[in-house]
Design an enzyme around this catalytic site. Structure first.
Site, mmCIF file in Angstrom:
data_model
loop_
_atom_site.group_PDB
_atom_site.id
_atom_site.type_symbol
_atom_site.label_atom_id
_atom_site.label_comp_id
_atom_site.label_asym_id
_atom_site.label_seq_id
_atom_site.Cartn_x
_atom_site.Cartn_y
_atom_site.Cartn_z
ATOM 1 C CE LYS A 4 -66.798 -14.809 -20.851
ATOM 2 N NZ LYS A 4 -65.451 -14.239 -21.054
HETATM 3 N N1 PMP Z 1 -63.088 -8.690 -20.752
HETATM 4 C C1 PMP Z 1 -62.845 -9.970 -21.283
HETATM 5 C C2 PMP Z 1 -62.371 -9.755 -22.628
HETATM 6 C C3 PMP Z 1 -63.262 -10.981 -20.594
HETATM 7 O O1 PMP Z 1 -62.878 -12.296 -21.276
HETATM 8 C C4 PMP Z 1 -63.590 -10.864 -19.366
HETATM 9 C C5 PMP Z 1 -63.994 -12.375 -18.431
HETATM 10 N N2 PMP Z 1 -65.285 -12.475 -18.682
HETATM 11 C C6 PMP Z 1 -63.793 -9.779 -18.645
HETATM 12 C C7 PMP Z 1 -63.399 -8.658 -19.395
HETATM 13 C C8 PMP Z 1 -64.481 -9.689 -17.296
HETATM 14 O O2 PMP Z 1 -65.663 -10.023 -17.283
HETATM 15 P P1 PMP Z 1 -66.254 -10.774 -15.825
HETATM 16 O O3 PMP Z 1 -65.888 -9.944 -14.733
HETATM 17 O O4 PMP Z 1 -67.783 -10.765 -15.936
HETATM 18 O O5 PMP Z 1 -65.573 -12.159 -15.729
#
Ligand code: PMP
Length: 299
Positions: free
Chosen positions: A158
């Protein structure tokens, strides 16, 4: 709507081990993370004082940093404690929590081996990514921008830099009158939205793309478990635009987005139906459970 700038708010930010007044949580303009994108972050949500899946978020934060070649100085336990402490310090129980780790200003060049690693954690009230109308279903444009090949970028991280693509895709979608964008993968399969993963209902089964060049969201994994607990078949696979054309329901899953119905992608309409409604409700119930109960259900 008047925007309240993020650098001019009341509150407290956890910054390198200290509780700092919100407006004082500053860094220098010659910071490596700003110039070269050497930053990773998390997006977490607290419900009634409990940060949902905090351990999983902290683990991903640490791993995101490792994928960018740096180690966060704090342990997972220290990061968890800091997230909870900053929530309390701001007197919030329902909130969005944003930890960010980045390389400092000791070096400002591509090579950054001697930079110090910083960690800051902020939190604020943020009801939902798509606002109060989200249950009507969001409208997604098909983006020109694609998710990169995993050898082109650290796609499992991330990493702040990867959001450059998301912002371009989202701005393009907004310019076309849509709420968000659906990005394809580098090789042309359905990928994800700019801040959430996507699911489809095809022939009564749940289908979701294999996250081989984008985040395997914590909410995505949670929704898969909730669906299976309901006896629904979940198929993780490469999904083409032709496959998508056969879907009847679609929804997004992400920490900020929660489970949000989709009513349009490009020129295709979807009708949020029973399966979407069930998973919206199951997710809303789960996030309110005590962490021990959440862990027990996931086991
Ligand atoms: N894809 C992207 C690009 C994101 O920013 C997020 C949010 N973190 C997600 C998918 C979903 O991730 P999560 O469920 O862990 O928040």
């Amino acid at each position: 709507m008047a925007l309240i700038p993020f650098d001019d708010r009341d509150g407290i930010i956890w910054f390198d081990g200290e509780m700092v007044a919100w407006r004082d949580a500053k860094l220098h303009v010659l910071t490596h993370g700003l110039h070269y994108g050497s930053a990773v972050f998390e997006g977490e949500r607290a419900y009634s004082g409990n940060i949902f899946k905090l351990e999983a978020h902290t683990e991903r934060l640490i791993n995101s940093a490792k994928l960018l070649g740096f180690d966060i100085p704090q342990s997972a336990a220290q990061i968890n404690a800091a997230c909870n402490a900053v929530l309390k310090a701001n007197n919030l129980v329902d909130a969005y929590i944003r930890p960010i780790a980045y390389r400092g200003s000791e070096q400002l060049a591509v090579s950054a081996q001697l930079t110090k690693i910083h960690l800051a954690i902020a939190c604020w009230s943020w009801p939902n990514l798509f606002g109060a109308d989200r249950m009507k279903g969001v409208r997604l444009a098909l983006a020109d921008w694609r998710r990169p090949h995993p050898q082109t970028a650290p796609t499992a991280s991330k990493a702040a830099g990867l959001y450059m693509i998301g912002t371009l895709a989202k701005h393009q979608a907004e310019a076309q009158g849509y709420t968000d964008a659906l990005m394809l993968t580098w090789d042309g399969y359905v990928g994800e939205a700019t801040g959430a993963n996507i699911f489809f209902v095809i022939d009564g089964k749940l289908h979701t793309p294999i996250p081989d060049c984008f985040l395997d969201g914590i909410t995505r994994r949670t929704v898969i478990a909730l669906a299976r607990a309901r006896g629904l078949e979940v198929i993780e696979r490469h999904i083409t635009l032709d496959d998508m054309a056969t879907a009847t329901e679609a929804f997004l899953a992400g920490t900020a987005a929660e489970v949000t119905p989709v009513r349009q992608i490009g020129t295709q309409d979807f009708t949020p139906g029973k399966i979407t409604e069930t998973l919206v409700a199951d997710y809303a119930d789960l996030v309110l459970m005590q962490p021990e109960e959440v862990a027990r259900r996931a086991a």
